[in-house]
Design a protein around this motif. Structure first.
Motif, PDB file in Angstrom:
ATOM      1  N   PHE C  79      30.529  58.150   3.524  1.00 15.83           N
ATOM      2  CA  PHE C  79      31.862  57.640   3.805  1.00 15.83           C
ATOM      3  C   PHE C  79      32.396  56.687   2.745  1.00 15.83           C
ATOM      4  CE2 PHE C  79      31.617  58.452   8.655  1.00 15.83           C
ATOM      5  CZ  PHE C  79      31.924  59.768   8.430  1.00 15.83           C
ATOM      6  N   THR C  80      31.520  55.988   2.043  1.00 12.67           N
ATOM      7  CA  THR C  80      32.036  55.088   1.009  1.00 12.67           C
ATOM      8  C   THR C  80      32.225  55.791  -0.330  1.00 12.67           C
ATOM      9  OG1 THR C  80      29.786  54.381   0.481  1.00 12.67           O
ATOM     10  CG2 THR C  80      31.010  53.043   2.067  1.00 12.67           C
ATOM     11  N   LEU C  81      31.657  56.993  -0.464  1.00 14.61           N
ATOM     12  CA  LEU C  81      31.686  57.689  -1.751  1.00 14.61           C
ATOM     13  C   LEU C  81      32.567  58.920  -1.757  1.00 14.61           C
ATOM     14  CD1 LEU C  81      27.891  57.472  -2.609  1.00 14.61           C
ATOM     15  CD2 LEU C  81      29.745  56.331  -3.830  1.00 14.61           C
ATOM     16  N   TYR C  82      32.698  59.553  -0.624  1.00 11.29           N
ATOM     17  CA  TYR C  82      33.379  60.844  -0.589  1.00 11.29           C
ATOM     18  C   TYR C  82      34.477  60.863   0.472  1.00 11.29           C
ATOM     19  CZ  TYR C  82      29.231  62.332  -3.131  1.00 11.29           C
ATOM     20  OH  TYR C  82      28.232  62.439  -4.055  1.00 11.29           O
ATOM     21  N   ALA C  83      35.396  61.796   0.289  1.00  6.39           N
ATOM     22  CA  ALA C  83      36.465  61.997   1.262  1.00  6.39           C
ATOM     23  C   ALA C  83      35.947  62.911   2.370  1.00  6.39           C
ATOM     24  CB  ALA C  83      37.673  62.611   0.571  1.00  6.39           C
ATOM     25  N   VAL C  84      35.246  62.345   3.319  1.00  5.66           N
ATOM     26  CA  VAL C  84      34.643  63.115   4.405  1.00  5.66           C
ATOM     27  C   VAL C  84      35.183  62.612   5.746  1.00  5.66           C
ATOM     28  CG1 VAL C  84      32.488  63.545   5.655  1.00  5.66           C
ATOM     29  CG2 VAL C  84      32.519  63.668   3.163  1.00  5.66           C
ATOM     30  N   VAL C  85      35.583  63.552   6.585  1.00  5.43           N
ATOM     31  CA  VAL C  85      36.011  63.236   7.949  1.00  5.43           C
ATOM     32  C   VAL C  85      34.996  63.851   8.898  1.00  5.43           C
ATOM     33  CG1 VAL C  85      37.805  63.628   9.686  1.00  5.43           C
ATOM     34  CG2 VAL C  85      38.433  63.191   7.305  1.00  5.43           C
ATOM     35  N   ALA C  86      34.627  63.125   9.945  1.00  8.05           N
ATOM     36  CA  ALA C  86      33.688  63.671  10.929  1.00  8.05           C
ATOM     37  C   ALA C  86      34.080  63.211  12.320  1.00  8.05           C
ATOM     38  CB  ALA C  86      32.263  63.227  10.613  1.00  8.05           C
ATOM     39  N   TYR C  87      34.002  64.127  13.276  1.00  9.13           N
ATOM     40  CA  TYR C  87      34.257  63.736  14.659  1.00  9.13           C
ATOM     41  C   TYR C  87      33.422  64.593  15.598  1.00  9.13           C
ATOM     42  CZ  TYR C  87      37.784  67.471  14.139  1.00  9.13           C
ATOM     43  OH  TYR C  87      38.432  68.642  13.863  1.00  9.13           O
ATOM     44  N   VAL C  88      33.248  64.083  16.817  1.00  5.57           N
ATOM     45  CA  VAL C  88      32.363  64.699  17.797  1.00  5.57           C
ATOM     46  C   VAL C  88      33.128  64.934  19.100  1.00  5.57           C
ATOM     47  CG1 VAL C  88      30.257  64.402  19.158  1.00  5.57           C
ATOM     48  CG2 VAL C  88      30.332  63.596  16.802  1.00  5.57           C
ATOM     49  N   GLN C  89      32.895  66.097  19.696  1.00  5.73           N
ATOM     50  CA  GLN C  89      33.470  66.431  20.988  1.00  5.73           C
ATOM     51  C   GLN C  89      32.361  66.934  21.903  1.00  5.73           C
ATOM     52  OE1 GLN C  89      36.163  69.028  18.558  1.00  5.73           O
ATOM     53  NE2 GLN C  89      37.452  68.797  20.358  1.00  5.73           N
ATOM     54  N   THR C  90      32.544  66.747  23.195  1.00  2.28           N
ATOM     55  CA  THR C  90      31.634  67.324  24.168  1.00  2.28           C
ATOM     56  C   THR C  90      32.180  68.680  24.598  1.00  2.28           C
ATOM     57  OG1 THR C  90      31.040  65.136  24.968  1.00  2.28           O
ATOM     58  CG2 THR C  90      30.527  66.986  26.409  1.00  2.28           C
ATOM     59  N   VAL C  91      31.341  69.712  24.551  1.00  2.00           N
ATOM     60  CA  VAL C  91      31.766  71.045  24.951  1.00  2.00           C
ATOM     61  C   VAL C  91      30.762  71.617  25.945  1.00  2.00           C
ATOM     62  CG1 VAL C  91      32.875  71.428  22.726  1.00  2.00           C
ATOM     63  CG2 VAL C  91      30.552  72.254  23.098  1.00  2.00           C
ATOM     64  N   GLU C  92      31.225  72.594  26.722  1.00  3.11           N
ATOM     65  CA  GLU C  92      30.352  73.281  27.668  1.00  3.11           C
ATOM     66  C   GLU C  92      29.932  74.613  27.073  1.00  3.11           C
ATOM     67  OE1 GLU C  92      32.732  73.530  31.179  1.00  3.11           O
ATOM     68  OE2 GLU C  92      32.173  71.512  31.818  1.00  3.11           O
ATOM     69  N   VAL C  93      28.622  74.838  27.051  1.00  2.00           N
ATOM     70  CA  VAL C  93      28.065  75.996  26.370  1.00  2.00           C
ATOM     71  C   VAL C  93      27.208  76.792  27.340  1.00  2.00           C
ATOM     72  CG1 VAL C  93      26.611  76.736  24.433  1.00  2.00           C
ATOM     73  CG2 VAL C  93      28.016  74.687  24.228  1.00  2.00           C
ATOM     74  N   VAL C  94      27.237  78.106  27.228  1.00  5.06           N
ATOM     75  CA  VAL C  94      26.294  78.941  27.963  1.00  5.06           C
ATOM     76  C   VAL C  94      25.034  79.086  27.110  1.00  5.06           C
ATOM     77  CG1 VAL C  94      25.963  81.147  29.141  1.00  5.06           C
ATOM     78  CG2 VAL C  94      28.254  80.199  28.885  1.00  5.06           C
ATOM     79  N   ARG C  95      23.904  79.078  27.759  1.00  5.59           N
ATOM     80  CA  ARG C  95      22.625  79.191  27.053  1.00  5.59           C
ATOM     81  C   ARG C  95      22.423  78.065  26.047  1.00  5.59           C
ATOM     82  NH1 ARG C  95      20.978  84.752  24.626  1.00  5.59           N
ATOM     83  NH2 ARG C  95      22.331  83.900  23.031  1.00  5.59           N
ATOM     84  N   GLY C  96      22.557  76.829  26.530  1.00  5.89           N
ATOM     85  CA  GLY C  96      22.488  75.664  25.661  1.00  5.89           C
ATOM     86  C   GLY C  96      21.149  75.496  24.974  1.00  5.89           C
ATOM     87  N   ASP C  97      20.107  76.107  25.529  1.00 10.11           N
ATOM     88  CA  ASP C  97      18.775  75.950  24.943  1.00 10.11           C
ATOM     89  C   ASP C  97      18.667  76.575  23.562  1.00 10.11           C
ATOM     90  OD1 ASP C  97      19.177  78.356  26.528  1.00 10.11           O
ATOM     91  OD2 ASP C  97      17.154  78.892  25.914  1.00 10.11           O
ATOM     92  N   LYS C  98      19.630  77.420  23.206  1.00 17.73           N
ATOM     93  CA  LYS C  98      19.592  78.041  21.884  1.00 17.73           C
ATOM     94  C   LYS C  98      19.914  77.062  20.771  1.00 17.73           C
ATOM     95  CE  LYS C  98      18.839  82.313  23.150  1.00 17.73           C
ATOM     96  NZ  LYS C  98      17.731  83.132  22.634  1.00 17.73           N
ATOM     97  N   TYR C  99      20.496  75.915  21.135  1.00 12.11           N
ATOM     98  CA  TYR C  99      21.044  75.027  20.118  1.00 12.11           C
ATOM     99  C   TYR C  99      20.256  73.751  19.919  1.00 12.11           C
ATOM    100  CZ  TYR C  99      24.823  78.183  21.160  1.00 12.11           C
ATOM    101  OH  TYR C  99      25.547  79.305  21.369  1.00 12.11           O
ATOM    102  N   THR C 100      19.225  73.545  20.754  1.00 12.35           N
ATOM    103  CA  THR C 100      18.529  72.262  20.671  1.00 12.35           C
ATOM    104  C   THR C 100      17.026  72.474  20.514  1.00 12.35           C
ATOM    105  OG1 THR C 100      18.412  72.191  23.063  1.00 12.35           O
ATOM    106  CG2 THR C 100      20.244  71.028  22.015  1.00 12.35           C
TER     107      THR C 100
END
Lengths: 100, 100, 100
Positions: C79-100
């Motif tokens: 963030f101090t060196l580059y032009a980077v934007v980041a944000y987080v949202q909560t979403v509902e997913v089917v088969r969530g075990d695939k992602y964690t």
């Protein structure tokens, strides 16, 4: 690391409206934006038939007040005349002071 | 200005599935959609190896009932056979009656 | 159909940072990602002037812990060196075990 809740405003419109919308968003306080080329189909606006074709998705992170102002502006000046979709989500951002 | 909470359903799939998915979304009640060309990588579906390549992101604003139906349809007909990702978010929309 | 709440992390950065960011996301536990070519404008990072040009939007579905780690990593190294934007949202997913 400071996390702040901000509003992510998403606008989907015909590509021809892009520059005008960006100018208006800046005028209402948006500090930055992201543009994605998309294709879409819908049944909105004055067009009798559905539209299908090249659109832009414009996204901007703003305060809740600016988000409300943007939606009101779109409702007043676009929704009866153009095929414009707009929606708002709450997102968590690091360094939220950069956007407001 | 009337604000309504709707569901934004996002589907990421191989580009070859695009037309079939759009047809099915319409059949389940989606009134419009937006398609973005994306690239992706993941480990889902029957493919033994990870996939990396050209995908589409399909987004549609629908009621909660239609969102549930779409997720159930994808779970029944896609998730064991194809590399498909789907997630749902709640968004605030102006003129929500256009989407349901 | 099992619905799980996950975090959708969105990062917008200059295209030149794409491969490095993807490598780091994988190292922090991201199982998959989606990349979209976008254009953007903003006033972030060390660049004195606003930047406008070709960017990438990287999206990844992860657990809350991995999402926090990603944001902290970006805050520490970008963030101090580059032009980077980041944000987080909560979403509902089917088969969530695939992602964690």
């Amino acid at each position: 690391m400071q996390i702040v809740a901000l509003k992510l405003v998403t606008i989907i419109a015909e590509a021809v409206l892009n520059d005008r919308l960006i100018r208006e968003l800046k005028g209402m306080g948006a500090k930055g934006y992201t543009i994605t080329q998309v294709r879409g189909e819908g049944s909105r606006g004055v067009r009798a038939s559905d539209w299908e074709g090249q659109n832009v998705k414009i996204e901007t992170l703003v305060s809740a007040v600016v988000a409300d102002n943007i939606l009101q502006h779109l409702a007043d000046h676009y929704f009866t005349l153009y095929a414009v979709v707009a929606y708002v989500q709450t997102v968590e951002v690091v360094r939220g002071d950069k956007y407001t």
